[in-house]
Design a protein around this motif. Sequence first.
Motif, short mmCIF file in Angstrom:
data_model
loop_
_atom_site.label_atom_id
_atom_site.label_comp_id
_atom_site.label_asym_id
_atom_site.label_seq_id
_atom_site.Cartn_x
_atom_site.Cartn_y
_atom_site.Cartn_z
N ARG A 124 0.84 -1.20 0.00
CA ARG A 124 0.00 0.00 0.00
C ARG A 124 0.87 1.25 0.00
N ILE A 125 1.95 1.24 0.77
CA ILE A 125 2.85 2.39 0.81
C ILE A 125 3.51 2.60 -0.55
N GLU A 126 3.94 1.52 -1.18
CA GLU A 126 4.55 1.62 -2.50
C GLU A 126 3.58 2.20 -3.51
N LEU A 127 2.32 1.76 -3.45
CA LEU A 127 1.30 2.28 -4.36
C LEU A 127 1.04 3.76 -4.11
N ALA A 128 0.93 4.13 -2.83
CA ALA A 128 0.60 5.52 -2.49
C ALA A 128 1.73 6.47 -2.87
N CYS A 129 2.97 6.00 -2.74
CA CYS A 129 4.12 6.88 -3.01
C CYS A 129 4.44 7.03 -4.48
N ASP A 130 4.01 6.09 -5.30
CA ASP A 130 4.26 6.21 -6.74
C ASP A 130 3.14 5.50 -7.50
N ALA A 131 2.01 6.19 -7.62
CA ALA A 131 0.86 5.60 -8.30
C ALA A 131 1.14 5.34 -9.78
N SER A 132 2.09 6.08 -10.36
CA SER A 132 2.37 5.91 -11.78
C SER A 132 2.90 4.52 -12.11
N LYS A 133 3.47 3.81 -11.10
CA LYS A 133 3.98 2.46 -11.33
C LYS A 133 2.85 1.45 -11.46
N HIS A 134 1.65 1.83 -11.04
CA HIS A 134 0.54 0.88 -11.00
C HIS A 134 -0.65 1.33 -11.86
N ALA A 135 -0.68 2.59 -12.27
CA ALA A 135 -1.81 3.10 -13.04
C ALA A 135 -1.70 2.64 -14.49
N GLU A 136 -2.63 1.80 -14.90
CA GLU A 136 -2.63 1.29 -16.27
C GLU A 136 -3.46 2.17 -17.21
N VAL A 137 -4.16 3.14 -16.66
CA VAL A 137 -4.98 4.03 -17.47
C VAL A 137 -4.67 5.48 -17.09
N ALA A 138 -4.42 6.30 -18.09
CA ALA A 138 -4.26 7.74 -17.89
C ALA A 138 -5.36 8.44 -18.67
N ALA A 139 -5.69 9.64 -18.26
CA ALA A 139 -6.77 10.36 -18.94
C ALA A 139 -6.52 11.85 -18.90
N VAL A 140 -6.90 12.51 -19.98
CA VAL A 140 -6.92 13.97 -20.03
C VAL A 140 -8.37 14.37 -20.31
N VAL A 141 -9.01 14.97 -19.31
CA VAL A 141 -10.38 15.46 -19.47
C VAL A 141 -10.28 16.96 -19.67
#
Length: 334
Positions: A124-141
């Motif tokens: 959980r700490i690893e995810l919270a500190c660098d979400a970009s390593k786990h985010a498989e979807v990006a979006a520009v709204v």
Amino acid sequence: MKLVHKDLEKGGSGTVVLVPDEPEDIWHAYNLIMEGDSVKASTVRKVTNETATGSTTSSKVRTILTVSVENIFFDTQACMLRLKGRNMEENQYVKMGAYHTIDLELNRKFTLRKRNWDTIHLDRIELACDASKHAEVAAVVMQEGLAHVCLVTSSMTIVRAKIDAPIPRKRRGDCSQHEKGLTKFYDQIIQALLRHVNFDVVKAILIASPGFVRQQFFDYMYAQAVKTDNKLLFENKGKFLLVHSSSGYKHALKEVLQDPAVLARLVDTKATEEVRTLEAFYKMMKNEQARAFYGPKHVFAACEAEAIEVLLISDKLFRAVTVAERKKVCGFSR
């Protein structure tokens, strides 16, 4: 979330120092902190002083306290975390053993100590500190003059950049100022994408807007990529998906993610995996009850028989008070 310091001992106990820098980090802190943990953080305490004449005055002072957590309250609407417990360290304003409530605040560090750190908490700490390593979807709204660059993880949507730029109106016979404003606006979005999106991890990048804004931005971005020879954008051109949204505000992303074309594109991402798995479970419950098991007793029996195809575990189980219960669930999930 920023990880300032981590000191874990061989026995599993230890401390971490974290700084929440966005509202979603408070949600992560809620999933990390449990009853029995100790938390050291800055807080405000009301102090009453009595004068020589017997009159009293009260004032609020900021101090640092360490409490043994006994009660946790998380406000989902305000994204606020309140911890109540007894003071564990000497303090000039609060007696040892006295109760106090700490509100975790953005951009203020806190120290969390556990008797036993589970792999779930460390992940959980690893995810919270660098979400970009786990985010498989990006979006520009986006819409003209406003854009939100977001990362979509399996549990939440994180706004990494908000671009709010004034766009001059077109004037009769002169559109130069309008074009300059748009160019500057588009350049800021491109820089935010390159800075915050891990193209090696993401499987899809959604560009959403009302009207033709998304297409105009996409065409401009790749025209600039040609001029600057940006190989990263060319190598990942197939990951971009242009879709309609009602506005450029963050809440419009919800309708974008419900678009059938988007769902079909994101079928293999973790952001939709749990939803699809849960739907499959309900369908199995309805049509083939003998194959669908739930509840600890039956699930553990299925595990011993090595008959589990897909396992869903509620986050609530990882918040069990007893260490033995958490260890059992963590070992079972592996």
